[in-house]
Design a protein around this motif. Sequence first.
Motif, short mmCIF file in Angstrom:
data_model
loop_
_atom_site.label_atom_id
_atom_site.label_comp_id
_atom_site.label_asym_id
_atom_site.label_seq_id
_atom_site.Cartn_x
_atom_site.Cartn_y
_atom_site.Cartn_z
N GLY A 174 0.82 -1.21 0.00
CA GLY A 174 0.00 0.00 0.00
C GLY A 174 0.85 1.26 0.00
N CYS A 175 1.88 1.28 0.82
CA CYS A 175 2.76 2.45 0.89
C CYS A 175 3.62 2.57 -0.37
N CYS A 176 4.03 1.44 -0.95
CA CYS A 176 4.77 1.47 -2.21
C CYS A 176 3.90 2.03 -3.33
N HIS A 177 2.64 1.59 -3.36
CA HIS A 177 1.70 2.05 -4.39
C HIS A 177 1.40 3.54 -4.21
N ALA A 178 1.20 3.98 -2.97
CA ALA A 178 0.92 5.39 -2.71
C ALA A 178 2.12 6.26 -3.09
N ASN A 179 3.32 5.76 -2.82
CA ASN A 179 4.53 6.50 -3.18
C ASN A 179 4.66 6.62 -4.69
N LEU A 180 4.33 5.54 -5.41
CA LEU A 180 4.39 5.55 -6.87
C LEU A 180 3.41 6.57 -7.45
N GLU A 201 3.29 14.23 -9.09
CA GLU A 201 4.16 15.38 -8.89
C GLU A 201 5.38 15.38 -9.80
N SER A 202 5.39 14.43 -10.74
CA SER A 202 6.50 14.33 -11.71
C SER A 202 7.86 14.25 -11.01
N LEU A 203 7.94 13.36 -10.05
CA LEU A 203 9.16 13.18 -9.27
C LEU A 203 9.96 11.99 -9.78
N PHE A 204 11.25 12.01 -9.53
CA PHE A 204 12.08 10.86 -9.86
C PHE A 204 11.76 9.73 -8.87
N PRO A 205 11.81 8.47 -9.32
CA PRO A 205 11.54 7.33 -8.43
C PRO A 205 12.50 7.31 -7.24
N SER A 206 11.96 6.90 -6.10
CA SER A 206 12.78 6.81 -4.89
C SER A 206 12.17 5.79 -3.95
N CYS A 207 12.98 5.34 -3.01
CA CYS A 207 12.49 4.40 -1.99
C CYS A 207 11.46 5.10 -1.13
#
Length: 313
Positions: free
Chosen positions: A120-126, A132-138
Amino acid sequence: AVILVFISITMSGVVENSDQNNIMMYCAACGVTAEVDDIKLQKCTACKSVPYCSIKCQQEHLPEHEETCKKRAAELRDEILFKQPESNHLGDCPICFLPLPIGQKNSTLMGCCSTIVCCGCCHANLNREIEESLFPSCPFCRHPPPESQEEVMKNIMKIVEANDPVAMCQMGRRRYSEGDYDGAFEYFSKAAALGDIVAHNNLSVMYQKGEGVEKDDKKAVHHLEQAAIGGVPFARHNLGIIENRDGRMDRATKHFIIAAKLGYDNSMKTVKEGFKGGLVSKEDFAAVLRGHQAAVDATKSPQREAAAAARHQ
């Protein structure tokens, strides 16, 4: 006037004063007392009950004490073994603080920081990164994802060198999948010594199969028990299978019930069959149903449901 004080001496090395209700400890072998002789007594490390003044006295008393000691040590072990863990071995997601669900598809071990994050947190972060057009991150440490397998291994080894047990266990799984059983056993042993519960389960498998180490069923069961005590539900379920195979149905049923209450579906099915066969009472079965459902419900969230829906699209 002379006052008679009646003293009863127990086999555990305790002198009880029935008149004053006080207790005096004495060595079970030679009889020296802690208070009178100013000697510090040490209890037997196995049964935790019989005191001795020295290793010599303990060794001399062993023939008399051994049978009782083994029985009491087994009872103490069972008290620990059959205690219901508060949650499964995964614990809580470090971001949403909800219990992590059982199953590899429901969470991700981040290669940058060896942290397990729920789906859920991984999906929300994605979604946040896309919006917000952000670079991928942990989602936990915000470190950019590794660009190559070489960088993944470099990150893991860096964490291993810091004595992180999760990273060591992860490296052990890599070595095992490569067929390097000696290397896998070394990593799993170090991880288990540092408290990683899953490493105990993996060591159990290696001892049971004789991979990277001499086959040893007793050590296999020992590590399986350590994993079960730490909340690994599939380890607990496997203990139930072993006890069932050996004809100890009462112990097997206890294991299945504990695993089911952790939310493990396979154990819940086994308990259901036990109820149909008369091995589990109606009251116990109802309690297991409630416990299993509570454990499953505790892992649910809108974010995790959204992640599951996206995964099945």
